[in-house]
Write a protein that holds these residues in place. Structure first.
Motif, PDB file in Angstrom:
ATOM      1  N   UNK A  52      52.562  56.535  32.623  1.00  0.00           N
ATOM      2  CA  UNK A  52      53.870  56.029  33.903  1.00  0.00           C
ATOM      3  C   UNK A  52      54.517  55.668  32.590  1.00  0.00           C
ATOM      4  N   UNK A  53      55.884  56.272  32.915  1.00  0.00           N
ATOM      5  CA  UNK A  53      56.960  55.498  32.575  1.00  0.00           C
ATOM      6  C   UNK A  53      58.080  54.877  33.731  1.00  0.00           C
ATOM      7  N   UNK A  54      58.762  53.696  32.821  1.00  0.00           N
ATOM      8  CA  UNK A  54      58.708  52.467  33.406  1.00  0.00           C
ATOM      9  C   UNK A  54      60.605  52.406  32.874  1.00  0.00           C
ATOM     10  N   UNK A  55      61.120  52.102  33.865  1.00  0.00           N
ATOM     11  CA  UNK A  55      62.767  51.986  33.196  1.00  0.00           C
ATOM     12  C   UNK A  55      63.376  50.636  34.241  1.00  0.00           C
ATOM     13  N   UNK A  56      63.734  49.409  33.232  1.00  0.00           N
ATOM     14  CA  UNK A  56      64.305  48.734  33.634  1.00  0.00           C
ATOM     15  C   UNK A  56      65.621  47.690  33.556  1.00  0.00           C
ATOM     16  N   UNK A  57      66.256  48.321  35.069  1.00  0.00           N
ATOM     17  CA  UNK A  57      67.360  47.553  34.481  1.00  0.00           C
ATOM     18  C   UNK A  57      67.543  45.968  35.437  1.00  0.00           C
ATOM     19  N   UNK A  58      68.915  45.744  33.907  1.00  0.00           N
ATOM     20  CA  UNK A  58      68.903  44.269  33.979  1.00  0.00           C
ATOM     21  C   UNK A  58      70.196  43.831  33.291  1.00  0.00           C
TER      22      UNK A  58
ATOM     23  N   UNK B  76      60.669  42.449  27.844  1.00  0.00           N
ATOM     24  CA  UNK B  76      60.250  43.616  28.524  1.00  0.00           C
ATOM     25  C   UNK B  76      59.614  45.124  28.350  1.00  0.00           C
ATOM     26  N   UNK B  77      60.708  45.926  27.414  1.00  0.00           N
ATOM     27  CA  UNK B  77      59.930  46.807  26.476  1.00  0.00           C
ATOM     28  C   UNK B  77      59.359  46.570  26.205  1.00  0.00           C
ATOM     29  N   UNK B  78      59.388  45.590  24.730  1.00  0.00           N
ATOM     30  CA  UNK B  78      58.545  44.933  23.524  1.00  0.00           C
ATOM     31  C   UNK B  78      57.178  45.480  24.614  1.00  0.00           C
ATOM     32  N   UNK B  79      57.060  43.918  25.533  1.00  0.00           N
ATOM     33  CA  UNK B  79      55.649  43.431  26.358  1.00  0.00           C
ATOM     34  C   UNK B  79      55.223  45.235  26.479  1.00  0.00           C
ATOM     35  N   UNK B  80      55.935  46.039  27.106  1.00  0.00           N
ATOM     36  CA  UNK B  80      55.484  47.359  27.791  1.00  0.00           C
ATOM     37  C   UNK B  80      54.620  48.174  27.288  1.00  0.00           C
ATOM     38  N   UNK B  81      55.824  48.378  26.288  1.00  0.00           N
ATOM     39  CA  UNK B  81      55.485  49.592  25.118  1.00  0.00           C
ATOM     40  C   UNK B  81      54.452  49.654  23.914  1.00  0.00           C
ATOM     41  N   UNK B  82      54.111  48.024  24.036  1.00  0.00           N
ATOM     42  CA  UNK B  82      52.541  47.191  23.180  1.00  0.00           C
ATOM     43  C   UNK B  82      51.440  48.210  23.918  1.00  0.00           C
TER      44      UNK B  82
END
Length: 366
Positions: free
Chosen positions: A5-11, A20-26
């Motif tokens: 699943x590929x997630x985009x964070x727009x902030x 968010x990237x650190x938590x989700x990539x982990x």
């Protein structure tokens, strides 16, 4: 296993994007980030995004307008709205514009994971529904292709025979005409049987077939079926033996059982050798009834037994080459047996014969 699943964070907050990237990539997700709405929409439009986390307030636009763009452009990406301005009104407004979920800032890694997990499960279900839809379409097209082929071949044969008659190739010999017309009739009967089997199969699989169980004598039904096939057996010099003692009381759907055992007895004669034998055994023991239909015919190869109850499957051997059939009979038999709460088993030795064993409840409910 589910695809990544590929997630985009727009902030616009760098700390939020990195956190968010650190938590989700982990957790193994692929994560992209965007600092404003324009960059985020560009990434969404380029494809390859399965889930978006969208900030409510961005430098160039608000998150609501991104939801509008996603919906108006038909982008199949669920969005989770993240905001420090969490109110009931904003949550309702975001939901009306298509937001999948709403996450209030500040949030913990656990809260982020919970929201993402819920969205990922939704994505998984959507992917599975899409896969099933595509599989259903593929099966339907394959079904049409097979039926077309099964009908086209005998139609072409009939057309060829009739053309020969019309062009005078058969001459004036009445016997030659009779042989040609008998062959046409045989092909037409095969097509009729295919259509009848297709209708039976369609009714069963659509759930439109209503079972009507009633008090009945299975022995009487088997007697009737054997009698119907006596002329066919006599033509092949096949002896049909009955090993059961009437009555065999049951509470079952007579029509369904007639289809089941008509198919099995017909096959036992059709795939038998000239001068062979068919044995029909039946008995009731306690709450179950068992029927065995055995033959001394050509048998079934081990590799074919695994596909025996598959729709349109017909064993391709030198012995079966000229034996007509739709390839649907045994598929219908199994579905009807299972519909009646029973089971069907097969034992066979190639070159020696086959036994089909059907076990059914003596009293069927409903």
């Amino acid at each position: 296993m589910m695809e990544a699943v590929r997630i985009l964070v727009i902030d616009d907050e760098e700390g939020m994007r990195l956190g968010c990237r650190k938590v989700l990539e982990r957790r193994g997700f692929e994560v992209k980030t965007a600092a404003d709405g324009a960059e985020g929409l560009s990434l969404l439009r380029s494809g390859g995004i399965d889930l978006a986390l969208v900030d409510y307030k961005l430098p160039d636009r608000d998150g609501m307008s991104i939801l509008d763009e996603v919906r108006s452009e038909g982008l199949d990406v669920p969005c989770i709205m993240i905001t420090a301005y969490a109110t009931l009104e904003s949550a309702v407004a975001a939901t009306k514009k298509g937001a999948y979920d709403f996450l209030a800032k500040p949030f913990t890694p656990a809260e982020l994971n919970a929201a993402v997990d819920k969205a990922v499960e939704y994505i998984r279900l959507q992917r599975e529904a899409k896969r099933l839809k595509e599989e259903k379409k593929r099966v339907r097209l394959e079904f049409v292709r097979i039926v077309s082929h099964e009908l086209k071949a005998p139609l072409a044969t009939i057309e060829g025979y009739l053309t020969n008659l019309l062009e005078g190739y058969a001459g004036d010999d009445p016997e030659a005409w009779r042989r040609i017309l008998e062959r046409c009739k045989l092909r037409a009967e095969g097509m009729r049987k295919l259509i009848e089997d297709l209708l039976d199969l369609t009714r069963i699989e659509s759930g439109s077939k209503e079972s009507r169980p009633e008090e009945m004598d299975l022995a009487a039904l088997l007697d009737d079926i054997v009698e119907v096939f006596e002329p066919q057996a006599e033509r092949k010099k096949v002896v049909v033996e009955k090993e059961y003692r009437p009555p065999i009381p049951m509470f079952a759907d007579v029509g369904e059982l007639r289809i089941v055992f008509t198919n099995l007895v017909s096959n036992a004669i059709k795939y038998n050798r000239e001068g062979g034998k068919v044995t029909v055994k039946a008995a009731r023991e306690g709450d179950e009834v068992t029927v065995e239909v055995s033959d001394t015919g050509i048998g079934i190869r081990e590799e074919d037994r695994k596909k025996l109850f598959t729709e349109f499957f017909r064993a391709r051997t030198p012995e079966t080459r000229n034996i007509p059939g739709s390839g649907l009979g045994l598929a219908i038999v199994r579905k009807l047996v299972e519909l009646g709460g029973g089971r069907i088993e097969v034992e066979s030795e190639y070159g020696k014969g086959t036994t089909f064993r059907v076990t059914l409840p003596a009293r069927r409910e409903g």
